[in-house]
Enzyme design. Structure first.
Site, mmCIF file in Angstrom:
data_model
loop_
_atom_site.group_PDB
_atom_site.id
_atom_site.type_symbol
_atom_site.label_atom_id
_atom_site.label_comp_id
_atom_site.label_asym_id
_atom_site.label_seq_id
_atom_site.Cartn_x
_atom_site.Cartn_y
_atom_site.Cartn_z
ATOM 1 C CE LYS A 82 -2.601 118.513 -85.427
ATOM 2 N NZ LYS A 82 -1.290 118.868 -84.833
ATOM 3 C CE LYS A 119 2.211 124.501 -81.959
ATOM 4 N NZ LYS A 119 1.875 123.083 -81.664
ATOM 5 N N GLY A 131 -0.283 126.885 -83.103
ATOM 6 C CA GLY A 131 -1.284 127.115 -82.068
ATOM 7 C C GLY A 131 -1.502 125.860 -81.250
ATOM 8 C CD GLU A 150 3.335 121.405 -87.357
ATOM 9 O OE1 GLU A 150 2.481 121.703 -88.219
ATOM 10 O OE2 GLU A 150 3.250 121.776 -86.175
ATOM 11 C CB SER A 202 -4.702 122.944 -87.384
ATOM 12 O OG SER A 202 -4.269 121.670 -86.942
ATOM 13 C CE LYS A 207 -0.937 121.499 -87.859
ATOM 14 N NZ LYS A 207 -0.069 122.281 -86.945
ATOM 15 C CG ASP A 241 1.497 118.644 -86.850
ATOM 16 O OD1 ASP A 241 2.496 117.945 -86.596
ATOM 17 O OD2 ASP A 241 1.043 119.499 -86.056
ATOM 18 C CG ASP A 253 4.921 121.888 -82.969
ATOM 19 O OD1 ASP A 253 5.320 122.420 -81.918
ATOM 20 O OD2 ASP A 253 3.699 121.673 -83.159
HETATM 21 O O1 OSB Z 1 0.936 120.160 -83.191
HETATM 22 O O2 OSB Z 1 0.302 122.022 -83.920
HETATM 23 C C1 OSB Z 1 0.121 121.055 -83.170
HETATM 24 C C2 OSB Z 1 -3.194 121.478 -81.300
HETATM 25 C C3 OSB Z 1 -2.902 120.837 -80.122
HETATM 26 C C4 OSB Z 1 -1.662 120.250 -79.969
HETATM 27 C C5 OSB Z 1 -0.719 120.316 -81.000
HETATM 28 C C6 OSB Z 1 -0.997 120.981 -82.170
HETATM 29 C C7 OSB Z 1 -2.278 121.544 -82.334
HETATM 30 C C8 OSB Z 1 -2.733 122.190 -83.552
HETATM 31 C C9 OSB Z 1 -3.797 123.263 -83.387
HETATM 32 O O3 OSB Z 1 -2.396 121.853 -84.670
HETATM 33 C C10 OSB Z 1 -3.619 124.481 -84.189
HETATM 34 C C11 OSB Z 1 -4.582 125.578 -83.751
HETATM 35 O O4 OSB Z 1 -4.515 126.023 -82.578
HETATM 36 O O5 OSB Z 1 -5.411 125.969 -84.567
HETATM 37 MG MG MG Z 2 2.408 120.617 -84.629
#
Ligand code: OSB
Ligand code: MG
Length: 369
Positions: free
Chosen positions: A163, A262, A290, A213, A135, A161, A188, A238
């Site tokens: 953001k 999660k 995560g 996402e 990510s 992935k 995401d 999520d």
């Molecule tokens: O939305 O998935 C999320 C990290 C912090 C807060 C929200 C998210 C995330 C990640 C990290 O996308 C994914 C990872 O731990 O590798």
């Molecule tokens: Mg997310």
């Protein structure tokens, strides 16, 4: 097993590079670690609440408060038959899911060690390796992000992935597709869009993304249903799915076609399994998300991700994607085929490097009955 004593630690670790999402930028990782003592064994869990209430409403401070004042006093001195007896014990305490999840993970670790079995096996895991991805956050410019993606593809990650947020979306995804072709790609938004953005979100439908996402509000499964009806690409929720029953409602409404699990967001591994089972019964694929967990939290996520309906790559990366030095040993590593091996040792399956935990501890306290 009688839980004799608990230790809380507020830790802060440097990240190898800052992580920016639509809600903010993190330069370091902070969380609360839970250490439980019972019968000569130590169980470890992570409550991945961050410094500020940006991903959800919890923070290191709220988790600490609720753990110390409410959750741990219910547990300490008690004889628990197994970790599944914990959620009913704290059900009357509203929310604070990350705080509860940290304790439940430590209990699973303890019980599995006592029984000499791997956590993954106790949770119902069926595979020895988990397909994973990376990510990647928002960067100052697209070229920097493209270089990052290239670096991680080079390391062997087979799913990316990224953001997104308004002004950092369609054009960015187009550049990624132009540069890297048909890689497995997903986005995401962490709730950055509103129904006014539907036309823009429809443009994302042209890029063969694995999923989109959490585009809309965390409290809004109604507008997500309206959006999903306009998209070919699956929406994955999520933030909106905080209980297994939320998953049922979102699926009934057609708000998504995939769910990100999660355990920390759902209140623990048991709730994660329940959500997994519900989705499996309905033919809905899930994947393991995560929260930039330390190795302690990631070990639990990895075990959970070995259950059979985790059908899409997990947001679980190797230790060196997150930290110069992880809190567990051996560190988590990526296999050549883009998977991570589920450990076979008892409990979490990794040693906790207490010396490193100690070095990154900002505050600690012991709670006893
Ligand atoms: O939305 O998935 C999320 C990290 C912090 C807060 C929200 C998210 C995330 C990640 C990290 O996308 C994914 C990872 O731990 O590798
Ligand atoms: Mg997310």
């Amino acid at each position: 097993m009688r839980i004799e004593r608990a230790e809380l630690r507020h830790v802060e670790l440097p990240l190898v590079f800052p992580f920016e999402t639509s809600f903010g930028r993190e330069e370091t990782k902070e969380c609360v670690l839970v250490r439980l003592y019972a019968g000569g064994l130590e169980g470890w869990g992570e409550a991945p609440a961050a410094r500020a209430p940006l991903y959800n409403e919890e923070t290191v401070g709220t988790a600490w408060h609720v753990l110390e004042e409410f959750i741990l006093p219910l547990l300490l001195g008690r004889d628990l038959p197994n970790p599944r007896a914990f959620p009913p014990l704290v059900r009357h305490l509203r929310r604070h899911h990350m705080a509860k999840a940290g304790v439940e993970a430590a209990l699973w670790d303890l019980f599995c060690q006592a029984e000499g079995r791997p956590l993954a096996q106790a949770l119902g895991g069926t595979r020895g390796v988990v397909d994973v991805g990376v990510s990647l956050g928002i960067e100052d410019d697209v070229d920097t992000l493209l270089r990052r993606i290239e670096e991680f593809l080079g390391r062997g990650y087979r799913r990316i992935k990224v953001k997104i947020k308004p002004e950092w979306d369609v054009a960015v995804v187009r550049r990624i597709r132009d540069r890297f072709g048909a890689i497995r790609l997903q986005v995401d938004a962490n709730s950055a869009y509103t129904p006014a953005h539907f036309p823009l979100l429809r443009e994302l439908d042209d890029f063969d993304l694995l999923l989109i996402e959490q585009p809309l509000g965390e409290d809004d499964i109604v507008d997500h249903a309206a959006l999903q009806a306009q998209l070919r690409t699956p929406i994955c929720l999520d933030e909106s799915i905080v209980t297994p029953d939320d998953a049922r409602k979102a699926l009934d409404l057609g708000s998504c076609r995939v769910i990100n699990i999660k355990a920390a967001r759902l209140g623990g591994l048991t709730a994660g399994i329940q959500t997994h089972d519900l989705c499996r019964a309905r033919g809905i694929p899930v994947w393991c998300g995560g929260l930039l967990e330390t190795g302690i939290g990631r070990a639990a996520n990895l075990a959970l991700a070995s259950l059979p309906n985790f059908l899409l790559p997990a947001d679980l990366s190797a230790s060196d994607r997150y930290f110069p030095e992880d809190l567990i040993e051996p560190p988590v590593t990526l296999n050549a085929d883009g998977t991570i091996t589920v450990p076979s040792g008892a409990g979490r399956g990794y040693e906790v490097r207490v010396d490193r935990v100690q070095r990154c501890t900002l505050r600690t306290t012991t709670v006893a009955p």
